[in-house]
Design a protein around this motif. Structure first.
Motif, PDB file in Angstrom:
ATOM      1  N   GLN A  61       0.717  -1.095   0.122  1.00 11.03           N
ATOM      2  CA  GLN A  61       0.033  -0.223   0.294  1.00 11.03           C
ATOM      3  C   GLN A  61       0.961   1.208   0.098  1.00 11.03           C
ATOM      4  O   GLN A  61       0.643   2.282   0.657  1.00 11.03           O
ATOM      5  CB  GLN A  61      -1.380  -0.101   1.187  1.00 11.03           C
ATOM      6  CG  GLN A  61      -1.862  -1.237   1.310  1.00 11.03           C
ATOM      7  CD  GLN A  61      -3.116  -1.709  -0.339  1.00 11.03           C
ATOM      8  OE1 GLN A  61      -3.225  -0.166  -0.043  1.00 11.03           O
ATOM      9  NE2 GLN A  61      -2.573  -2.448  -0.953  1.00 11.03           N
ATOM     10  N   GLU A  62       2.103   1.110  -0.568  1.00  7.01           N
ATOM     11  CA  GLU A  62       3.036   2.176  -0.345  1.00  7.01           C
ATOM     12  C   GLU A  62       2.929   3.078  -2.684  1.00  7.01           C
ATOM     13  O   GLU A  62       2.267   1.868  -3.364  1.00  7.01           O
ATOM     14  CB  GLU A  62       4.468   2.098  -0.132  1.00  7.01           C
ATOM     15  CG  GLU A  62       4.357   2.469   1.800  1.00  7.01           C
ATOM     16  CD  GLU A  62       6.292   2.368   1.514  1.00  7.01           C
ATOM     17  OE1 GLU A  62       6.270   2.701   2.623  1.00  7.01           O
ATOM     18  OE2 GLU A  62       6.246   1.098   1.732  1.00  7.01           O
ATOM     19  N   PHE A  63       3.753   3.745  -1.995  1.00  5.78           N
ATOM     20  CA  PHE A  63       3.407   3.730  -4.093  1.00  5.78           C
ATOM     21  C   PHE A  63       4.811   4.328  -4.646  1.00  5.78           C
ATOM     22  O   PHE A  63       5.586   4.280  -4.023  1.00  5.78           O
ATOM     23  CB  PHE A  63       3.301   5.585  -4.165  1.00  5.78           C
ATOM     24  CG  PHE A  63       1.589   5.571  -3.319  1.00  5.78           C
ATOM     25  CD1 PHE A  63       0.702   4.964  -4.304  1.00  5.78           C
ATOM     26  CD2 PHE A  63       0.752   5.401  -1.805  1.00  5.78           C
ATOM     27  CE1 PHE A  63      -0.817   4.953  -4.227  1.00  5.78           C
ATOM     28  CE2 PHE A  63       0.023   5.775  -2.037  1.00  5.78           C
ATOM     29  CZ  PHE A  63      -1.157   5.010  -2.693  1.00  5.78           C
ATOM     30  N   TYR A  64       4.889   4.445  -6.186  1.00  4.37           N
ATOM     31  CA  TYR A  64       5.677   4.501  -7.266  1.00  4.37           C
ATOM     32  C   TYR A  64       5.818   5.436  -7.461  1.00  4.37           C
ATOM     33  O   TYR A  64       4.062   4.592  -8.460  1.00  4.37           O
ATOM     34  CB  TYR A  64       7.068   3.480  -6.898  1.00  4.37           C
ATOM     35  CG  TYR A  64       6.388   1.787  -7.773  1.00  4.37           C
ATOM     36  CD1 TYR A  64       6.579   2.349  -9.274  1.00  4.37           C
ATOM     37  CD2 TYR A  64       5.029   0.795  -7.534  1.00  4.37           C
ATOM     38  CE1 TYR A  64       6.304   0.984 -10.769  1.00  4.37           C
ATOM     39  CE2 TYR A  64       4.390  -0.129  -8.340  1.00  4.37           C
ATOM     40  CZ  TYR A  64       5.466   0.104  -9.490  1.00  4.37           C
ATOM     41  OH  TYR A  64       4.450  -0.285 -10.034  1.00  4.37           O
ATOM     42  N   GLY A  65       6.344   5.818  -9.182  1.00  4.03           N
ATOM     43  CA  GLY A  65       5.985   6.201  -9.602  1.00  4.03           C
ATOM     44  C   GLY A  65       6.431   5.551 -11.064  1.00  4.03           C
ATOM     45  O   GLY A  65       8.156   4.932 -11.294  1.00  4.03           O
ATOM     46  N   SER A  66       5.178   5.454 -11.482  1.00  8.65           N
ATOM     47  CA  SER A  66       5.941   4.577 -13.091  1.00  8.65           C
ATOM     48  C   SER A  66       6.590   5.544 -14.814  1.00  8.65           C
ATOM     49  O   SER A  66       5.411   5.741 -14.922  1.00  8.65           O
ATOM     50  CB  SER A  66       5.336   3.100 -13.729  1.00  8.65           C
ATOM     51  OG  SER A  66       5.157   2.138 -14.696  1.00  8.65           O
TER      52      SER A  66
END
Ligand SMILES: [Zn+2]
Length: 329
Positions: free
Chosen positions: A291-296
């Motif tokens: 439930q964290e985020f990364y930029g693609s």
């Protein structure tokens, strides 16, 4: 005289193909993702433009291809192109058919099609047959050129729509490759006549030069990247757009045409390589299992139409921001 007269004579090869599709409940001999459609017919018509007013249409090139993988006719496809499984037993092997098409094309031409699906299907067929996937270096998608010249729109229109638009007499049904190629070549001819007439006018709307509608279909390499894991979507995007943009082919740093801006859930940008032309950048935030985020991010080559899409999104955003500022005043 227009500044574009040095481009004549020009030869356009208008390609149209029909392909069969896998049948969902029959186990496929190949991955349908790798071969979304197998070519069963190649049709083409040559349009030679000698000057802004002199156009010559060739007689159609037409060849049936015997499929290797999807040998049972998909019903939905069959309804459109009216061919049966029995029909698929006839025709030349793809390799022979494609070679004879290339011979017919000759040299020094601009490959054309309506939309870009013919090119991507052709690429997947070349790949599956272990043939070189490099094709003609210049490709013109007639659809956006028609839209821009005839209606000044980026809306996608069908071949039938454009045939009606120009009142081209219909003597044949659509959906046989050589006949569709013929109609598309007629549409291209009418569009070019209008294009040259409009670009000769001093005032009025300015049309982009023809070369901006032509792209290199072989430039399919793209760069993808991921940012580090972040706590918020916003941060993930902010980190991802810090990536240094270099051309996926020559690795030179790219010139910024439109810097990163947000459009809905996506961040977009437009770049230029001095050698390999326009590229667009796209970044979205994605969720990790925790439930964290990364930029693609994705950086890829774009033709004039796709570049205009980014430009229009950017202009929309500017207008919106402007309106908001006005409201606050
Ligand atoms: Zn480059």
């Amino acid at each position: 005289m227009s500044e574009q007269t040095d481009i004549f004579p020009m030869t356009f090869v208008v390609l149209d193909m029909e392909w069969n599709q896998p049948i969902p409940y029959i186990p496929s001999p190949v991955d349908p993702k790798e071969l979304p459609g197998e070519i069963i017919e190649i049709g083409a018509v040559k349009l030679t433009v000698k000057s802004e007013t002199e156009y010559i249409l060739s007689s159609p090139f037409s060849i049936l291809v015997r499929p290797t993988y999807y040998r049972i006719m998909n019903k939905q496809v069959s309804r459109v192109i009216n061919r049966s499984t029995e029909d698929l037993k006839h025709g030349l092997p793809f390799e022979t058919a494609y070679r004879s098409f290339c011979d017919w094309c000759g040299e020094d031409y601009i490959l054309c099609a309506w939309g870009d699906s013919d090119i991507s299907i052709l690429r997947s067929n070349l790949k599956i047959h272990d043939m070189p996937v490099e094709m003609n270096e210049r490709f013109l998608d007639i659809q956006p050129l028609f839209g821009r010249v005839s209606e000044n729109t980026a809306q996608q229109r069908s071949v039938a729509y454009a045939v009606d638009f120009f009142r081209i007499p219909q003597t044949n049904d659509f959906h046989s490759a050589d006949k569709d190629a013929y109609y598309e070549a007629r549409i291209l001819k009418e569009t070019l006549i209008d294009y040259f007439a409009m670009s000769q006018k001093e005032e009025g709307q300015t049309l982009p030069q023809l070369r901006y509608f032509i792209s290199n279909p072989n430039l399919t390499v793209q760069t993808r990247w991921k940012s580090r894991v972040c706590h918020s979507e916003k941060e993930a995007v902010a980190v991802a757009i810090q990536e240094k943009m270099c051309c996926p082919i020559c690795e030179q740093p790219l010139e910024t045409i439109i810097d990163w801006f947000t459009s809905g859930h996506t961040s977009l940008s437009l770049w230029q390589c001095p050698v390999h032309n326009s590229l667009s950048g796209k970044v979205r935030a994605k969720k990790t299992p925790s439930q964290e985020f990364y930029g693609s991010g994705q950086l890829r080559f774009v033709n004039g139409n796709a570049a205009r899409y980014v430009r229009e999104k950017w202009e929309e955003k500017l207008t919106k921001e402007c309106e908001q500022e006005c409201e606050q005043m």
